[in-house]
Motif scaffolding. Structure first.
Motif, PDB file in Angstrom:
ATOM      1  N   LEU A 159      17.605   0.345 -10.595  1.00 20.62           N
ATOM      2  CA  LEU A 159      16.669   0.183 -11.713  1.00 20.62           C
ATOM      3  C   LEU A 159      15.869   1.466 -11.945  1.00 20.62           C
ATOM      4  O   LEU A 159      15.541   2.187 -10.988  1.00 20.62           O
ATOM      5  CB  LEU A 159      15.710  -0.972 -11.429  1.00 20.62           C
ATOM      6  N   PRO A 160      15.549   1.733 -13.197  1.00 14.79           N
ATOM      7  CA  PRO A 160      14.645   2.877 -13.473  1.00 14.79           C
ATOM      8  C   PRO A 160      13.216   2.545 -13.094  1.00 14.79           C
ATOM      9  O   PRO A 160      12.869   1.380 -12.829  1.00 14.79           O
ATOM     10  CB  PRO A 160      14.797   3.078 -14.993  1.00 14.79           C
ATOM     11  N   LEU A 161      12.395   3.546 -13.058  1.00  7.27           N
ATOM     12  CA  LEU A 161      10.969   3.329 -12.788  1.00  7.27           C
ATOM     13  C   LEU A 161      10.338   2.564 -13.946  1.00  7.27           C
ATOM     14  O   LEU A 161      10.672   2.763 -15.117  1.00  7.27           O
ATOM     15  CB  LEU A 161      10.252   4.667 -12.587  1.00  7.27           C
ATOM     16  N   TRP A 162       9.408   1.736 -13.580  1.00 11.63           N
ATOM     17  CA  TRP A 162       8.681   0.939 -14.588  1.00 11.63           C
ATOM     18  C   TRP A 162       7.569   1.814 -15.163  1.00 11.63           C
ATOM     19  O   TRP A 162       6.594   2.122 -14.479  1.00 11.63           O
ATOM     20  CB  TRP A 162       8.152  -0.317 -13.924  1.00 11.63           C
TER      21      TRP A 162
ATOM     22  N   LEU B  77       0.814  -1.215   0.000  1.00 10.74           N
ATOM     23  CA  LEU B  77       0.000   0.000   0.000  1.00 10.74           C
ATOM     24  C   LEU B  77       0.847   1.264   0.000  1.00 10.74           C
ATOM     25  O   LEU B  77       0.384   2.314  -0.447  1.00 10.74           O
ATOM     26  CB  LEU B  77      -0.939   0.002   1.211  1.00 10.74           C
ATOM     27  N   SER B  78       2.054   1.184   0.467  1.00 10.05           N
ATOM     28  CA  SER B  78       2.904   2.377   0.567  1.00 10.05           C
ATOM     29  C   SER B  78       4.071   2.364  -0.401  1.00 10.05           C
ATOM     30  O   SER B  78       4.958   3.214  -0.301  1.00 10.05           O
ATOM     31  CB  SER B  78       3.435   2.504   2.009  1.00 10.05           C
ATOM     32  N   LEU B  79       4.116   1.401  -1.316  1.00  6.37           N
ATOM     33  CA  LEU B  79       5.212   1.359  -2.279  1.00  6.37           C
ATOM     34  C   LEU B  79       5.067   2.463  -3.321  1.00  6.37           C
ATOM     35  O   LEU B  79       3.964   2.709  -3.819  1.00  6.37           O
ATOM     36  CB  LEU B  79       5.255  -0.004  -2.976  1.00  6.37           C
ATOM     37  N   PRO B  80       6.175   3.161  -3.684  1.00  4.77           N
ATOM     38  CA  PRO B  80       6.093   4.136  -4.790  1.00  4.77           C
ATOM     39  C   PRO B  80       5.746   3.442  -6.098  1.00  4.77           C
ATOM     40  O   PRO B  80       6.268   2.361  -6.397  1.00  4.77           O
ATOM     41  CB  PRO B  80       7.512   4.733  -4.821  1.00  4.77           C
ATOM     42  N   LEU B  81       4.902   4.099  -6.876  1.00  5.68           N
ATOM     43  CA  LEU B  81       4.421   3.487  -8.117  1.00  5.68           C
ATOM     44  C   LEU B  81       5.574   3.345  -9.109  1.00  5.68           C
ATOM     45  O   LEU B  81       6.260   4.318  -9.418  1.00  5.68           O
ATOM     46  CB  LEU B  81       3.298   4.335  -8.720  1.00  5.68           C
ATOM     47  N   GLY B  82       5.800   2.108  -9.572  1.00  4.69           N
ATOM     48  CA  GLY B  82       6.827   1.852 -10.574  1.00  4.69           C
ATOM     49  C   GLY B  82       8.209   1.638 -10.008  1.00  4.69           C
ATOM     50  O   GLY B  82       9.153   1.389 -10.780  1.00  4.69           O
ATOM     51  N   ASP B  83       8.393   1.713  -8.704  1.00  2.00           N
ATOM     52  CA  ASP B  83       9.722   1.579  -8.103  1.00  2.00           C
ATOM     53  C   ASP B  83       9.966   0.104  -7.790  1.00  2.00           C
ATOM     54  O   ASP B  83       9.529  -0.430  -6.762  1.00  2.00           O
ATOM     55  CB  ASP B  83       9.807   2.431  -6.836  1.00  2.00           C
ATOM     56  N   ILE B  84      10.682  -0.584  -8.666  1.00  3.07           N
ATOM     57  CA  ILE B  84      10.949  -2.011  -8.497  1.00  3.07           C
ATOM     58  C   ILE B  84      11.984  -2.232  -7.387  1.00  3.07           C
ATOM     59  O   ILE B  84      11.936  -3.238  -6.659  1.00  3.07           O
ATOM     60  CB  ILE B  84      11.428  -2.618  -9.821  1.00  3.07           C
ATOM     61  N   ASN B  85      12.924  -1.303  -7.255  1.00  2.74           N
ATOM     62  CA  ASN B  85      13.901  -1.427  -6.174  1.00  2.74           C
ATOM     63  C   ASN B  85      13.223  -1.443  -4.807  1.00  2.74           C
ATOM     64  O   ASN B  85      13.587  -2.217  -3.912  1.00  2.74           O
ATOM     65  CB  ASN B  85      14.906  -0.283  -6.230  1.00  2.74           C
TER      66      ASN B  85
END
Length: 605
Positions: free
Chosen positions: A505-508, A469-477
């Motif tokens: 890694l870059p953002l997805w 729920l608190s993960l940044p959107l697109g942040d795979i790291n």
């Protein structure tokens, strides 16, 4: 009718009557100037050999004295030389002379213009004549001779003759030139400018009233131009037909303008106007008498129409009607006075006519009518604009309310989707493990350690769902870090060494919250399978960017050295493939004797 409209109408009529009253006023005698009126007249009519000799008094108005006849006239004026002041420059002033003329003093030619022998020559003689008189020509007894060529219906004749000091006559000549030439030119130019202005308005807005006002004003002013234009560029009678056509065109345009101002006219009135027009077209080929008769009929029809227009304006006044009625009355009065002057009043031969004044006043009326209509149109456009603004504001408020309602529904839908996802994650993860633990306890076969392992997996799944729920959107790291934080203790407790090779890694770019949750579940399921079934002692996670351009992607690779994937058709593996399809990633599962591997490809393009 309002008081202002009545005041404007009466002021207009008084202003129109002022030139006629001024013309009737007798000019005061000039000091030291001889006014030569008593003359001996010798007339030779065309087709007659013998001249007609008589005593007359100037002015000589040929169209009144010799109706429908052409010929030549010789006017002899005798005066004494001692009646003039000696030692001063002398001048001769004749208010009007034509059609062609020749002026001699004591047998010496002073001036001539036009062909005396050629009938209907272009010279018309509409300007006042002013000549310097050489002093040596004067004698004790003098004779001034004026010879003219007179054509039918061309206002031929000779006005009063004044002879005297140049300084005394110059002002009178300038005043006459101003009244007969300069002011008519200014009125014509003003009217043509008004016509051009109306045409520009019509070109911009395409309203018929502007075009009709331009046609009426242009025809009227061109007809007035013919009153002061000296050299006709057409031969007679073509010039006469042209001027009559302009007059009738002005009448037709004027009636059409009346219809536009009054917004329609009765049918019998329109039939009457059409009948008068057809009669005039026929009269143009029958001769001047027929044209004059049609003109009288036209004036009578206009008088009847003006009575109706004034009565209707009195009952239902408006600015356009008041000014149009006033302009029509002024033009009608001017035409009647000018026709009567040209046909019935020989003493008014020198006058230029009221038509010139009417042209200027009608131009002013057209400007007022056009400005009133333009203001009315502008007010209508402003009212329409305000109405449209109100409608737009109302529509915007309705759209804002609908948008707020859609946003509310969208928020509710997002909440429902989030609840559904959480329930699905709990059902597939923590819920499934809890059910397994319950069955283990109910069966009595599983050991205490197996039950605790199942409960730990359920707790890990629940914690990971909360972390998502608190993960940044697109942040795979961040996703991988959360996964390592939650599962590393279990791997260590199970005796599995973890090899961690994760690049920055870059953002997805194609990531959504739902896709991130699916990816988390896929990785968790792969690690759980390795913990429960692979019997592995080492596990490695590698994450890096591979490829270039459109093929560039984030590649996640999870390997273990266990016994490999058995069967490949369990519920966990099937769920992993379904979630990979929903997340839009490529999932590849491989297994064998040396262990198993899970490849996940996240496209960056």
């Amino acid at each position: 009718m309002t008081a202002l409209a009545r005041l404007l109408l009466w002021a207009w009529l008084l202003l129109a009557a002022w030139p006629a009253a001024a013309a009737d006023a007798v000019p005061p005698p000039l000091p030291g100037v001889l006014e030569l009126r008593e003359a001996e007249l010798s007339v030779r009519l065309r087709g007659r050999a013998e001249p007609i000799i008589s005593q007359t008094q100037l002015p000589l108005h040929w169209d009144v004295a010799y109706r429908r006849q052409a010929g030549w006239a010789r006017v002899r004026l005798a005066f004494a030389g001692d009646a003039l002041q000696a030692g001063q420059p002398l001048a001769l002033y004749i208010g009007r002379v034509g059609n062609a003329y020749r002026v001699s003093l004591n047998g010496v030619l002073l001036a001539e213009h036009g062909e005396m022998r050629q009938p209907n020559h272009g010279w018309i003689g509409k300007r006042p004549l002013w000549l310097r008189v050489p002093g040596p020509l004067l004698q004790p007894h003098n004779e001034l001779v004026i010879e003219i060529r007179a054509d039918i219906l061309r206002r031929a004749g000779v006005s009063e003759v004044r002879l005297g000091p140049e300084a005394a006559l110059r002002d009178a000549w300038h005043a006459s030139e101003w009244r007969h030439v300069t002011l008519p030119r200014a009125a014509s130019i003003f009217g043509l400018l008004v016509a051009v202005f109306c045409m520009l308005l019509w070109w911009q807005q395409r309203e018929a009233l502007y075009a009709l006002a331009a046609a009426w004003q242009a025809a009227w002013c061109l007809r007035v131009t013919a009153r002061w234009w000296e050299d006709a560029f057409l031969a007679w009678p073509e010039w006469f037909r042209l001027t009559q056509a302009l007059f009738w065109l002005g009448c037709v345009a004027g009636y059409a303008l009346v219809r536009a101002v009054w917004k329609g006219r009765p049918r019998r009135e329109q039939w009457l106007a059409a009948g008068v027009l057809v009669a005039w077209l026929a009269a143009m080929w029958l001769g001047p008498d027929a044209v004059l008769a049609c003109t009288v009929a036209l004036l009578a029809a206009w008088a009847w129409l003006l009575v109706r227009l004034l009565r209707e304006t009195w009952r239902a006044p408006s600015g356009e009607r008041v000014w149009m009625s006033a302009a029509a009355v002024v033009c009608w009065v001017a035409l009647v006075v000018d026709i009567a002057t040209a046909r019935l009043l020989p003493a008014r031969y020198d006058e230029g006519g009221l038509t010139v004044w009417a042209a200027g006043l009608s131009g002013l009326a057209v400007l007022v009518i056009v400005s009133l209509r333009f203001q009315q149109t502008r007010q209508q456009l402003l009212a329409l604009t305000h109405s449209l603004e109100d409608r737009v504001a109302l529509r915007e408020s309705e759209l804002a309310a609908r948008h707020e309602e859609l946003r509310r529904l969208e928020r509710a839908s997002v909440k429902a989707e989030e609840r559904t996802r959480i329930l699905r994650d709990m059902h597939d993860g923590a819920g499934a493990h809890l059910i397994t633990a319950m069955r283990q306890l109910e069966g009595g076969v599983a050991s205490r350690g197996d039950v605790l392992q199942t409960l730990r997996e359920s707790l890990d799944q629940l914690r990971l769902s909360v972390d998502a729920l608190s993960l940044p959107l697109g942040d795979i790291n961040a996703l991988l870090a959360s996964l390592r934080y939650r599962l590393a203790p279990r791997l260590e407790a199970a005796g599995i060494a973890l090899d961690w090779e994760v690049d920055l890694l870059p953002l997805w770019p194609g990531c959504t919250e739902e896709a991130l949750h699916h990816l988390q579940y896929i990785l968790f399921e792969a690690i759980s399978n390795a913990l429960q079934h692979a019997q592995a002692t080492r596990m490695g996670l590698r994450a890096q960017v591979q490829g270039k351009g459109q093929d560039q992607a984030i590649v996640l690779e999870l390997r273990d050295n266990g016994v490999g994937i058995r069967g490949g058709s369990g519920n966990g593996l099937r769920t992993m493939r379904e979630r990979a399809a929903l997340a839009g990633v490529l999932l590849e599962l491989q297994g064998g004797v040396g262990g198993s591997s899970v490849h996940i490809r996240l496209p960056l393009a």
